[in-house]
Write an enzyme that holds these catalytic residues in place. Structure first.
Site, mmCIF file in Angstrom:
data_model
loop_
_atom_site.group_PDB
_atom_site.id
_atom_site.type_symbol
_atom_site.label_atom_id
_atom_site.label_comp_id
_atom_site.label_asym_id
_atom_site.label_seq_id
_atom_site.Cartn_x
_atom_site.Cartn_y
_atom_site.Cartn_z
ATOM 1 N N GLY A 1 36.764 -30.502 22.156
ATOM 2 C CA GLY A 1 37.688 -29.760 23.013
ATOM 3 C C GLY A 1 37.792 -28.292 22.621
ATOM 4 O O GLY A 1 37.061 -27.817 21.747
ATOM 5 N N LYS B 1 25.664 -42.616 27.139
ATOM 6 C CA LYS B 1 26.218 -42.979 25.822
ATOM 7 C C LYS B 1 25.086 -43.495 24.925
ATOM 8 O O LYS B 1 24.242 -44.267 25.370
ATOM 9 C CB LYS B 1 27.294 -44.059 26.023
ATOM 10 N N ASN C 1 20.376 -38.726 18.863
ATOM 11 C CA ASN C 1 21.683 -38.440 18.281
ATOM 12 C C ASN C 1 21.551 -38.438 16.764
ATOM 13 O O ASN C 1 21.428 -39.493 16.152
ATOM 14 C CB ASN C 1 22.698 -39.482 18.764
ATOM 15 N N GLY D 1 30.536 -28.079 23.229
ATOM 16 C CA GLY D 1 31.710 -27.996 22.372
ATOM 17 C C GLY D 1 32.789 -27.164 23.035
ATOM 18 O O GLY D 1 32.716 -25.944 23.050
ATOM 19 N N THR E 1 30.880 -33.361 17.872
ATOM 20 C CA THR E 1 32.276 -33.261 17.440
ATOM 21 C C THR E 1 32.329 -32.891 15.955
ATOM 22 O O THR E 1 31.369 -33.094 15.218
ATOM 23 C CB THR E 1 32.983 -34.618 17.643
ATOM 24 N N ILE F 1 26.902 -28.276 19.647
ATOM 25 C CA ILE F 1 27.097 -29.084 18.464
ATOM 26 C C ILE F 1 27.693 -30.439 18.872
ATOM 27 O O ILE F 1 28.022 -30.630 20.047
ATOM 28 C CB ILE F 1 28.076 -28.386 17.467
ATOM 29 N N SER G 1 27.090 -36.786 26.278
ATOM 30 C CA SER G 1 27.032 -38.211 25.949
ATOM 31 C C SER G 1 28.408 -38.748 25.546
ATOM 32 O O SER G 1 29.164 -38.082 24.843
ATOM 33 C CB SER G 1 26.043 -38.410 24.800
ATOM 34 N N CYS H 1 26.440 -38.063 15.015
ATOM 35 C CA CYS H 1 27.735 -38.749 15.064
ATOM 36 C C CYS H 1 28.381 -38.559 13.690
ATOM 37 O O CYS H 1 27.776 -38.896 12.673
ATOM 38 C CB CYS H 1 27.554 -40.234 15.376
HETATM 39 C C1 DHB Z 1 30.306 -41.629 18.535
HETATM 40 C C2 DHB Z 1 30.825 -40.361 18.343
HETATM 41 C C3 DHB Z 1 29.989 -39.261 18.327
HETATM 42 O O1 DHB Z 1 30.445 -37.993 18.159
HETATM 43 C C4 DHB Z 1 28.641 -39.434 18.495
HETATM 44 O O2 DHB Z 1 27.802 -38.410 18.464
HETATM 45 C C5 DHB Z 1 28.134 -40.684 18.709
HETATM 46 C C6 DHB Z 1 28.956 -41.771 18.715
HETATM 47 C C7 DHB Z 1 31.102 -42.838 18.546
HETATM 48 O O3 DHB Z 1 32.140 -42.911 17.891
HETATM 49 O O4 DHB Z 1 30.667 -43.827 19.171
#
Ligand code: DHB
Length: 292
Positions: free
Chosen positions: A205, A42, A119, A231, A181, A179, A20, A122
């Site tokens: 990364g 997204k 999600n 990841g 980020t 996972i 995503s 984030c």
């Molecule tokens: C965003 C970043 C993420 O790691 C996530 O899971 C969802 C959204 C973001 O900044 O939009």
């Protein structure tokens, strides 16, 4: 060499999913990933969100640091964008502030997607994402499960992942995605100013691959549902490593930045060669191979 795999009820022609948030906001960009077993769109919520200001992404030595702020057009515009899309499988990532919002967004997109990814990870969006309380996860997942009849995955970050994954499983999740980020920051030392406009972001990364592999390995002991590993994957060997740790499929995000959109086609080919050289008949035989 058979690359087919499945994640609960979702069957895929290969284990490679577009993660995503990467080139997945317009139908045109998503259709560049027809070689992926599935794409994850997204994250969308009920209403439009503009997201944070720039800079929202920066390349660091071993990965990318980003904080976009969940920008999205809202679920109704999202549905118009993906109507009639030509990809293998489409997984709709959603976010919500509570179980009601999650269930409403899930219900709206159910007709247009093959599975849902909640999600809950984030790393910098307050009570959305990683801030979603652990003790509310089970109820939110059951609310989504009750409102739709397609598979429901739950995407979690590294923090407290064991407890959060068990809560998701209790709520009826069909799989865990691990996972997200890793919460991180970077500072411009000449100006003494944090680089991202949101100051804190999520690091992705190659640097985070060993963390992801460890989480998948430990989770495969903690829960009985399938795991999708994500990841730091940029090569076929990285895919094999995640699958040996216990992943039934994987997602690739930042790897697209390094290798371009052809990464799915290329890794599929590399996976077939690797399986043949190592005398595995099917990718499925690799799943959990490193577990005792
Ligand atoms: C965003 C970043 C993420 O790691 C996530 O899971 C969802 C959204 C973001 O900044 O939009």
């Amino acid at each position: 060499m058979c690359l087919e795999t499945s994640v609960g009820p979702l069957k895929m022609k290969n284990p490679l999913m577009l993660a995503s948030g990467v080139l997945d906001m317009t139908r045109g960009s998503m259709e560049r990933f027809r070689e992926a077993g599935a794409i994850v769109t997204k994250s969308v919520g009920m209403g439009e969100r503009k997201g944070y200001g720039n800079p929202s992404v920066v390349e660091l030595e071993h990965g990318l640091l980003n904080a976009m702020g969940l920008p999205n057009p809202g679920v109704d515009e999202y549905l118009k964008e993906i109507e009639g899309i030509d990809v293998q499988k489409i997984v709709g990532s959603i976010f919500g502030k509570d179980e009601h919002e999650f269930a409403r967004v899930a219900k709206k997109i159910e007709v247009a997607v093959d599975a849902i990814e909640m999600n809950m990870s984030c790393p910098h969006a307050g009570s959305y994402g990683a801030g979603f309380p652990t003790d509310k996860i089970s109820d939110a997942v059951s609310a989504v499960k009750e409102s739709v009849n397609i598979p429901v995955f739950v995407k979690l970050g590294m923090e407290n992942i064991g407890r959060r994954a068990r809560a998701a499983e209790e709520g009826g999740a069909d799989a865990i995605v691990a996972i997200n980020t890793v919460r991180a920051m970077s500072i411009d030392i000449e100006t003494a100013v944090p680089i991202l406009s949101n100051k804190v972001g999520g690091y992705s990364g190659p640097a985070i691959k060993p963390i992801g592999v460890r989480c998948v390995y430990e989770l495969s002991e903690e829960v009985d549902i399938p795991i999708i590993g994500v990841g730091g994957i940029t090569t076929a060997e990285d895919v094999i490593e995640y699958m040996m740790a216990g992943a039934s499929a994987v997602q690739i995000g930042t790897g697209v930045y390094y290798r371009g959109e052809k990464i799915f086609e290329e890794i599929s080919k590399e996976l077939r060669e690797w399986l043949e050289a190592h005398e595995y008949g099917r990718i499925k035989d690799v799943i959990g191979a490193a577990r005792a």
